[in-house]
Scaffold this motif. Structure first.
Motif, short mmCIF file in Angstrom:
data_model
loop_
_atom_site.label_atom_id
_atom_site.label_comp_id
_atom_site.label_asym_id
_atom_site.label_seq_id
_atom_site.Cartn_x
_atom_site.Cartn_y
_atom_site.Cartn_z
N SER A 341 -3.05 -10.13 13.78
CA SER A 341 -2.75 -10.69 12.46
C SER A 341 -1.29 -10.56 12.13
O SER A 341 -0.60 -9.65 12.58
CB SER A 341 -3.58 -9.96 11.40
N GLU A 342 -0.77 -11.52 11.37
CA GLU A 342 0.61 -11.44 10.92
C GLU A 342 0.79 -10.33 9.90
O GLU A 342 1.89 -9.84 9.69
CB GLU A 342 1.03 -12.79 10.30
N GLU A 343 -0.29 -9.92 9.23
CA GLU A 343 -0.19 -8.87 8.24
C GLU A 343 -0.16 -7.50 8.92
O GLU A 343 -0.31 -7.39 10.12
CB GLU A 343 -1.39 -8.95 7.28
N MET A 344 0.04 -6.47 8.12
CA MET A 344 0.07 -5.12 8.65
C MET A 344 -1.28 -4.76 9.26
O MET A 344 -2.32 -5.06 8.71
CB MET A 344 0.37 -4.11 7.53
N THR A 345 -1.22 -4.10 10.40
CA THR A 345 -2.44 -3.54 10.96
C THR A 345 -2.80 -2.28 10.17
O THR A 345 -2.00 -1.76 9.40
CB THR A 345 -2.26 -3.20 12.44
N ALA A 346 -4.00 -1.80 10.40
CA ALA A 346 -4.43 -0.57 9.71
C ALA A 346 -3.53 0.60 10.07
O ALA A 346 -3.19 1.43 9.21
CB ALA A 346 -5.89 -0.26 10.07
N THR A 347 -3.10 0.67 11.34
CA THR A 347 -2.22 1.76 11.76
C THR A 347 -0.86 1.66 11.08
O THR A 347 -0.30 2.66 10.61
CB THR A 347 -2.05 1.75 13.29
N GLU A 348 -0.31 0.44 11.04
CA GLU A 348 0.99 0.25 10.37
C GLU A 348 0.90 0.61 8.89
O GLU A 348 1.81 1.25 8.35
CB GLU A 348 1.44 -1.21 10.53
N ARG A 349 -0.19 0.21 8.24
CA ARG A 349 -0.34 0.52 6.82
C ARG A 349 -0.44 2.02 6.60
O ARG A 349 0.20 2.59 5.71
CB ARG A 349 -1.58 -0.19 6.28
N LEU A 350 -1.26 2.70 7.43
CA LEU A 350 -1.45 4.13 7.29
C LEU A 350 -0.13 4.88 7.49
O LEU A 350 0.24 5.73 6.67
CB LEU A 350 -2.48 4.62 8.32
N GLU A 351 0.59 4.58 8.57
CA GLU A 351 1.80 5.33 8.88
C GLU A 351 2.93 5.00 7.91
O GLU A 351 3.72 5.89 7.55
CB GLU A 351 2.21 5.05 10.33
N THR A 352 3.03 3.75 7.47
CA THR A 352 4.07 3.39 6.51
C THR A 352 3.84 4.06 5.17
O THR A 352 4.76 4.59 4.55
CB THR A 352 4.12 1.86 6.34
N GLU A 353 2.59 4.05 4.70
CA GLU A 353 2.28 4.70 3.42
C GLU A 353 2.54 6.20 3.49
O GLU A 353 3.07 6.80 2.55
CB GLU A 353 0.83 4.42 3.03
N GLU A 354 2.18 6.83 4.62
CA GLU A 354 2.41 8.26 4.77
C GLU A 354 3.91 8.57 4.77
O GLU A 354 4.36 9.57 4.21
CB GLU A 354 1.77 8.76 6.07
N PHE A 355 4.67 7.68 5.38
CA PHE A 355 6.13 7.84 5.42
C PHE A 355 6.72 7.74 4.01
O PHE A 355 7.56 8.55 3.61
CB PHE A 355 6.71 6.75 6.33
N GLN A 356 6.28 6.75 3.26
CA GLN A 356 6.77 6.58 1.89
C GLN A 356 6.35 7.76 1.00
O GLN A 356 7.14 8.26 0.19
CB GLN A 356 6.24 5.26 1.31
N ASN A 357 5.11 8.20 1.16
CA ASN A 357 4.61 9.30 0.33
C ASN A 357 5.36 10.60 0.59
O ASN A 357 5.51 11.43 -0.30
CB ASN A 357 3.12 9.50 0.57
N ALA A 358 5.81 10.79 1.84
CA ALA A 358 6.53 12.03 2.17
C ALA A 358 7.80 12.15 1.35
O ALA A 358 8.12 13.22 0.83
CB ALA A 358 6.85 12.06 3.67
N TYR A 359 8.53 11.05 1.19
CA TYR A 359 9.77 11.13 0.40
C TYR A 359 9.46 11.33 -1.08
O TYR A 359 10.12 12.11 -1.76
CB TYR A 359 10.62 9.88 0.60
N SER A 360 8.45 10.61 -1.59
CA SER A 360 8.08 10.78 -2.99
C SER A 360 7.68 12.22 -3.28
O SER A 360 8.07 12.81 -4.29
CB SER A 360 6.93 9.84 -3.35
N LYS A 361 6.92 12.82 -2.35
CA LYS A 361 6.50 14.21 -2.53
C LYS A 361 7.70 15.14 -2.47
O LYS A 361 7.78 16.12 -3.21
CB LYS A 361 5.47 14.58 -1.47
N ALA A 362 8.63 14.84 -1.56
CA ALA A 362 9.84 15.67 -1.47
C ALA A 362 10.64 15.61 -2.75
O ALA A 362 11.20 16.62 -3.21
CB ALA A 362 10.69 15.22 -0.28
N MET A 363 10.71 14.45 -3.39
CA MET A 363 11.42 14.32 -4.66
C MET A 363 10.72 15.12 -5.75
O MET A 363 11.37 15.78 -6.57
CB MET A 363 11.53 12.85 -5.06
N ASP A 364 9.40 15.06 -5.76
CA ASP A 364 8.65 15.82 -6.76
C ASP A 364 8.82 17.32 -6.58
O ASP A 364 8.73 18.09 -7.54
CB ASP A 364 7.15 15.47 -6.67
#
Length: 912
Positions: A341-364
């Motif tokens: 699929s041209e859209e994100m795969t489940a793995t891409e979505r999982l790893e990208t969200e985890e990556f983004q959440n890590a920085y947000s958590k670090a800021m908090d």
């Protein structure tokens, strides 16, 4: 009224669009789709439950496999009960047959009383399984005789790893060779797992022993001189060991895609046969009982494997270069191929969200509430300890804020039955490094050590250490041998009693191993546990096995050296125990009734090494302290912590093994205990790939202003993570830091004039790094054509443009991903393609005058001085005239002269 069939309306569904159907029919089809969706959801639940059930019983099978390994290798003998259970199937034999068998057994006992274990057990077992027998050649058998065990490990996600353990042999240096089968997280249309990819260890063949090639000689005539010469050529050949090489798909191979898919599918089926048939039922294949009950199929997949593999060999035979081809791994399935699929795969979505959440958590967590005493972030989750006198778990709320009861902590190796027989491999370069299994010799060495060094090693009585007052746990973890856990528990409990302490911490008792939340919480708190313990008991596996170093001469090998090797033992082989010995203030090594004051002994030895004090340890056999340096390089501890810099932790553990690949990061989290924000922001999530976890760790290190993390690149043959739009200064997969001439990871030096800042814009999740430093333009970049002396990591050469204030003597070395890939060698095809792509992008930027090296480690504060030799730099490129930059690699500039009186021009780089 009965509805009549629609006339002249052929519903040829394979070619008819749903929209062309009558509205009532479309509605019914939609209803069927809804039912099918419910069915698919149930199938997904079924797969999850099957996976959990498999994990549960795998933990129960493991002790049985360990027991089997011990019997096969002659380490233990079967019990009478085991022998009786195995003989139950033979009760129907006639009496004459039994008498003959007993007579033959007695004769065999007289002739082969010295025979250990079951010789050639695994070779015979493999030849019993038809699919394996097809790929084993006569030339393979001498090497396969050295197999000591074949076992399987479950991965964190869908997939498994096969582990082949070998004794020391004449063919290769590997003691283990693994092959990992990964499946995609999504199931196929038919509910089956979809093949993903395989990864195998590289076999380090000894000279002239490679069984996967044969040498052919042919005569070649020189057309100019008309002379004939004999040319020898290495040609790929059939071998079982080709199993550890991924089956490639290349643009050049003239082989039918269906044959390639069949070959890959057979490769997966072969792995599943080893996993599901060979390992669980090894003795049945050894005795041929499994062969007798096996159904004979009309077509044997092994024949197809041989035919396709032969086609590949014949096609490559005419090529001059037999290097690995460019490899692409198709997602072969047992049913049908799946469109991407041209859209994100489940793995891409999982790893990208985890990556983004890590920085947000670090800021908090940027301004956490701190404990007034320790200055560390307060942890509020309860910590559990085990009371040895009540046999109960107790909780202490507060984490760093305490209060903790005094406690003793355990450090031991899970599944010790999987360890190799010899712990001393590679200890000394000029020695055989063998382990002596002579019990009498071991006891004599122990006695000598106790008499020579009584203040450090002693034999203690279990009655003197409160055995009558120590309560055994009512329940043990079901993932490890119960007997082994009790043994470890008693060693730790005895040490606690000896010190007047009532509590211990042992992971199988104090962590709910079936709770992902409990495991995740405690993985991030290992620094609390091991730093605050009164003492850490290292279970000395070498002493448990009653082994000692087989010294070439007992006249030069002394008791102090025995203590060093007994303390280190097998601990240098596993990732998790690295932090468990580095963090505690005090370490005691124990096994059976032997007890070694490890920390006190190392301190005494270190004082003698550093200050040349008198020789209180009888060190005449080690005048250059080679034994001390070698063993302590394998055993990190608080006394030598200065030699284990944070940036080099991952490199120190690179040669160690981990039961799960993700533990290569999680098993070291406690070593970043000085930065509690990083540890708390990095969630423990075993559904992520190792490359994703490593990228997040590196990302958070940079967010915490750790410049050394900018020197990390993805290593050769490492899988790429699936994070979308990650910053360029984050490695694309699991890797390491650039190394210097001595093989050490390079550290960023000082530099008061360098500034580094992070973007704190939450919408950009901290993607930008700003540097204010000196830079030099790149005028040319070329791949290296031969090995650079003592610099194996570098793979490009850069020509830099001189500045008025900096003159360089010549070109400098550089490296682009993948780290360790050498363009002049025959390398992995995927690595070669990645390298060429990255080199092409860099050369394009150089041609448009858009590439520079930015000095990272040190800036000149005193004009007229010289650069410190070999400055580390970032290779940066811009596509918008210098507003933003991206990192493309690393470089080291040679020593350069800085003229006096120059005003240095600094540039700000906004690296995204």
């Amino acid at each position: 009224m009965t509805q009549q069939p629609t006339q002249n309306k052929k519903l040829d569904f394979p070619g008819v669009s749903i929209e062309s159907l009558p509205a009532p029919v479309r509605q019914r089809v939609s209803g069927l789709r809804g039912i099918q969706q419910e069915h698919s959801n149930l199938e997904a639940e079924l797969q999850e439950e099957i996976s959990e059930l498999e994990k549960k019983y795998f933990a129960k099978f493991t002790p049985l496999y360990q027991r089997r390994s011990g019997i096969v290798n002659g380490e233990v003998e079967p019990t009478d009960a085991e022998v009786e259970a195995g003989n139950e199937d033979d009760e129907d034999e006639d009496e004459d047959g039994e008498a003959a068998e007993e007579q033959q057994t007695e004769e065999d006992d007289e002739n082969d009383n010295s025979m250990k274990g079951i010789p050639e057990f695994w070779l015979s077992t493999m030849k019993g399984l038809n699919t394996l027998a097809k790929v084993i050649t006569d030339e393979d058998e001498p090497a396969l005789r050295f197999i000591t065990d074949i076992r399987m490990e479950l991965l964190g996600g869908p997939g498994f790893r096969l582990v082949f353990e070998f004794a020391e042999n004449d063919f290769f240096t590997n003691t283990t060779i693994t092959k990992t089968y990964s499946f995609q997280r999504e199931s196929s249309y038919w509910g089956e797992l979809i093949y993903g990819r395989t990864e195998s260890d590289t076999i380090h063949w000894k000279p002239g022993k490679d069984l996967t090639v044969r040498v052919e000689s042919r005569k070649q005539r020189d057309t100019r001189t008309n002379q004939t010469r004999t040319v020898k050529k290495a040609v790929p050949t059939k071998s079982f060991f080709n199993f550890f090489a991924p089956k490639p798909v290349t643009e050049n191979d003239q082989i039918a895609s269906s044959d390639i898919e069949g070959l890959i599918e057979f490769d997966y089926l072969l792995g599943e046969d080893i996993r599901g048939e060979l390992i669980p039922h090894a003795v049945d294949w050894f005795t041929s009982e499994a062969v007798q009950s096996e159904e004979v199929e009309d077509e044997i997949e092994g024949d197809r494997f041989e035919e396709v593999e032969e086609d590949i060999r014949e096609h490559r035979h005419d090529e001059e270069d037999f290097s690995e081809p460019d490899i692409a791994y198709p997602n072969a399935t047992r049913s049908a191929s799946r469109e991407i699929s041209e859209e994100m795969t489940a793995t891409e979505r999982l790893e990208t969200e985890e990556f983004q959440n890590a920085y947000s958590k670090a800021m908090d967590l940027e301004c956490p509430e701190l404990n007034a005493t320790t200055g560390r972030a307060i942890s509020v989750a309860p910590m559990k300890f085990f009371n040895i006198k009540t046999g109960m778990l107790v909780e202490s709320v507060g984490g760093y804020s305490g209060p903790f009861p005094p406690f003793v902590v355990a450090s031991y190796i899970w599944n010790p039955g999987c360890l190799p027989q010899n712990p001393f491999v590679g200890l000394f370069e000029d020695q055989q490094n063998l382990a002596s299994e002579d019990l009498a010799a071991f006891q004599e060495r122990v006695k000598k050590a106790c008499n020579t060094l009584p203040e450090f090693i002693s034999e203690v009585s279990i009655e003197d250490e409160g055995l009558s007052q120590i309560k055994l746990p009512a329940k043990m973890c079901d993932k490890l041998s119960q007997d082994y856990q009790r043994e470890v528990y008693l060693l730790v409990a005895r040490e606690a009693y000896r010190r007047g302490v009532d509590h211990i911490w042992m992971d199988t008792l104090c962590i709910d191993q079936d709770s992902e939340n409990d495991v995740s919480t405690n993985v991030g708190r290992m620094s609390e546990i091991y730093e605050q313990a009164v003492c850490c008991v290292v279970v000395a596996e070498v002493l448990r096995r009653k082994l000692c170093y087989d010294a070439p001469s007992t006249n030069t090998w002394v008791s102090s050296q025995d203590l060093l090797t007994w303390i280190v033992g097998y601990h240098y082989l596993r990732v998790w125990v690295f932090q468990e010995t580095l963090l505690p203030k005090t370490i005691v090594a124990r096994a059976g009734n032997l007890r070694i004051e490890a920390t006190n002994f190392i301190a005494k030895y270190l004082a003698h090494v550093d200050k040349c004090q008198e020789d209180p340890l009888d060190l005449c056999g080690d005048p250059r302290h080679e034994c001390f340096e070698r063993t302590m390089s394998r055993f990190p501890n608080s006394l030598l912590r200065r030699t284990f810099q944070t940036h080099r932790y991952l490199d120190h553990t690179d040669s160690r093994s981990a039961f799960l690949p993700q533990d290569r990061v999680y098993g070291l989290l406690a070593l970043w205990q000085s930065d509690s924000t990083l540890v708390q922001a990095l969630n423990v999530n075993y559904s992520l790939s190792l490359s994703c976890i490593f990228a997040i760790l590196t990302y958070l290190r940079v967010c915490m202003k750790d410049k050394n993390a900018l020197l990390v690149l993805r290593r050769s043959r490492a899988q790429k993570h699936a994070i979308r739009n990650a910053p360029s200064w984050v490695p694309t997969g699991y890797g390491g830091a650039l190394r210097d001439e001595s093989g050490q990871a390079i550290l960023v030096g000082g530099g008061k004039t360098i500034t580094m800042s992070m973007s704190m814009d939450r919408s950009k999740w901290g993607k930008a790094v700003s540097l204010d430093t000196l830079s030099l333009s790149i005028t040319e970049v070329l791949p290296v054509e031969s090995a650079l002396p003592n610099l194996p990591d570098y793979n490009i050469l850069l020509t830099l443009k001189d500045r008025p204030d900096i003159q360089l003597p010549g070109p400098c070395e550089g490296v682009i991903e993948p780290l360790g890939h050498q363009p002049y060698k025959s390398e992995n095809g995927t690595d070669r393609q990645d390298f060429q792509n990255e080199l092409g992008r860099l050369q394009t930027a150089v041609s448009s005058d858009s590439a520079v090296v930015a000095i990272l480690d040190r800036n000149p504060s005193d004009p007229g001085q010289r650069f410190v030799k070999k400055h580390i730099c970032l290779i940066l490129c811009t596509a918008d005239g210098g507003n933003t930059w991206t990192r493309h690699g690393l470089a080291r500039i040679p020593q350069a002269t800085l003229p006096k009186g120059q005003k240095y021009t600094f540039q700000k780089f906004h690296i995204t």
